[in-house]
Design a protein around this motif. Structure first.
Motif, PDB file in Angstrom:
ATOM      1  N   ALA A   1       2.976   6.189  -7.020  1.00 56.44           N
ATOM      2  CA  ALA A   1       2.004   7.174  -7.606  1.00 56.44           C
ATOM      3  C   ALA A   1       2.230   8.695  -7.381  1.00 56.44           C
ATOM      4  O   ALA A   1       2.101   9.405  -8.111  1.00 56.44           O
ATOM      5  CB  ALA A   1       0.567   6.925  -7.043  1.00 56.44           C
ATOM      6  N   TYR A   2       2.905   9.057  -6.106  1.00 55.77           N
ATOM      7  CA  TYR A   2       3.049  10.437  -5.848  1.00 55.77           C
ATOM      8  C   TYR A   2       4.195  10.887  -6.718  1.00 55.77           C
ATOM      9  O   TYR A   2       4.241  11.938  -7.163  1.00 55.77           O
ATOM     10  CB  TYR A   2       3.225  10.266  -4.413  1.00 55.77           C
TER      11      TYR A   2
ATOM     12  N   LEU B   1       6.350   8.428   2.002  1.00 59.11           N
ATOM     13  CA  LEU B   1       5.614   7.465   1.220  1.00 59.11           C
ATOM     14  C   LEU B   1       6.723   6.424   0.587  1.00 59.11           C
ATOM     15  O   LEU B   1       6.125   5.660  -0.412  1.00 59.11           O
ATOM     16  CB  LEU B   1       5.052   8.367   0.098  1.00 59.11           C
TER      17      LEU B   1
ATOM     18  N   ILE C   1       0.827  -1.001   0.180  1.00 60.49           N
ATOM     19  CA  ILE C   1       0.069  -0.073   0.087  1.00 60.49           C
ATOM     20  C   ILE C   1       0.736   1.225  -0.045  1.00 60.49           C
ATOM     21  O   ILE C   1       0.816   2.098  -0.926  1.00 60.49           O
ATOM     22  CB  ILE C   1      -0.833   0.153   1.245  1.00 60.49           C
ATOM     23  N   LEU C   2       1.774   1.217   0.791  1.00 59.19           N
ATOM     24  CA  LEU C   2       2.743   2.233   0.848  1.00 59.19           C
ATOM     25  C   LEU C   2       3.660   2.538  -0.309  1.00 59.19           C
ATOM     26  O   LEU C   2       3.843   3.637  -0.781  1.00 59.19           O
ATOM     27  CB  LEU C   2       3.567   2.298   2.367  1.00 59.19           C
TER      28      LEU C   2
ATOM     29  N   TYR D   1       2.975   1.564  -3.513  1.00 65.94           N
ATOM     30  CA  TYR D   1       2.286   2.173  -4.606  1.00 65.94           C
ATOM     31  C   TYR D   1       1.849   3.428  -4.373  1.00 65.94           C
ATOM     32  O   TYR D   1       1.929   4.466  -5.268  1.00 65.94           O
ATOM     33  CB  TYR D   1       0.888   1.372  -5.020  1.00 65.94           C
ATOM     34  N   CYS D   2       1.386   4.005  -3.338  1.00 67.54           N
ATOM     35  CA  CYS D   2       1.070   5.527  -2.724  1.00 67.54           C
ATOM     36  C   CYS D   2       2.318   6.256  -3.121  1.00 67.54           C
ATOM     37  O   CYS D   2       2.337   7.106  -3.877  1.00 67.54           O
ATOM     38  CB  CYS D   2       0.640   5.475  -1.428  1.00 67.54           C
ATOM     39  N   GLY D   3       3.652   5.851  -2.843  1.00 66.61           N
ATOM     40  CA  GLY D   3       4.580   6.553  -3.108  1.00 66.61           C
ATOM     41  C   GLY D   3       5.034   6.573  -4.439  1.00 66.61           C
ATOM     42  O   GLY D   3       5.462   7.570  -5.233  1.00 66.61           O
TER      43      GLY D   3
ATOM     44  N   TRP E   1       3.285  11.388 -10.297  1.00 63.63           N
ATOM     45  CA  TRP E   1       2.468  12.613 -10.215  1.00 63.63           C
ATOM     46  C   TRP E   1       3.503  13.796 -10.699  1.00 63.63           C
ATOM     47  O   TRP E   1       3.399  14.750 -11.261  1.00 63.63           O
ATOM     48  CB  TRP E   1       1.628  12.792  -9.273  1.00 63.63           C
TER      49      TRP E   1
END
Length: 206
Positions: free
Chosen positions: A82-83, A122, A75-76, A78-80, A86
């Motif tokens: 994605a960030y 992240l 979870i962490l 993929y959040c990182g 971006w």
């Protein structure tokens, strides 16, 4: 290993880690070159704050959860990723041609503290690194929480010193680095670096 030996060994190892080029180096150099040393110091402060947050989580056992739980790690991770993706796409597709002059752009520039902090928070590999790396330098019988914070602070101090060196190195070239063509090149190059790190993080395994 004695207390002095532990501190010296960790300082040496952390220095090598700090000097190794990575995402933090790219972020600081780009911000210093394009937006000036004040914004670069904000980014560096955000990066160091991210280290301190991970230090807190590791000291109180949350970092260990990231290390052993595949779900929490993913979870962490993929959040990182994605960030970072971006951030990279924004720099790559919308490079700046000049320094911020209006209030809207100045407000955007001030977000580099948040971006620097989130870039570390992240990234689960920072937490896993602390979980696996710090205990090796804590002498037997010493308080775990106090030593964890102490070692993290050494890492933060080293990171602050290196950030200052990087930022200072851009000053002699500031007039050249702030030309429109150079600013666009810096943004696009840093965007590519961010995308590469995002890809690397997304496909990485513990």
């Amino acid at each position: 290993m004695s207390v002095i030996d532990s501190l010296l060994a960790f300082t040496f190892a952390a220095t090598l880690l700090t000097l190794t080029p990575g995402l933090d180096t790219a972020l600081i150099l780009r911000t210093a070159a394009v937006e000036g040393h004040k914004q670069a110091f904000k980014a560096a402060l955000g990066i160091n704050t991210g280290c301190l947050i991970w230090g807190v989580m590791v000291a109180f056992g949350l970092g260990a959860l990231i290390a052993v739980s595949e779900l929490a790690y993913n979870i962490l991770k993929y959040c990182g990723a994605a960030y970072l993706c971006w951030l990279g796409l924004n720099m790559l597709l919308h490079p700046r041609g000049s320094l911020a002059t209006d209030n809207k752009m100045q407000t955007k520039a001030q977000n580099w503290f948040i971006k620097g902090m989130l870039g570390n928070v992240l990234n689960p590999k920072v937490g896993i690194f602390y979980v696996s790396f710090l205990p090796q330098f804590i002498p037997h019988g010493q308080p775990l929480i106090a030593w964890t914070f102490g070692l993290v602070m050494i890492h933060v101090v080293l990171g602050s010193c290196w950030s200052t060196v990087l930022i200072s190195a851009t000053r002699p070239l500031s007039s050249f680095l702030r030309k429109e063509r150079v600013i666009r090149l810096m943004d696009r190059s840093t965007g590519m670096v961010f995308l590469l790190f995002a890809t690397r993080l997304a496909i990485s395994k513990r």
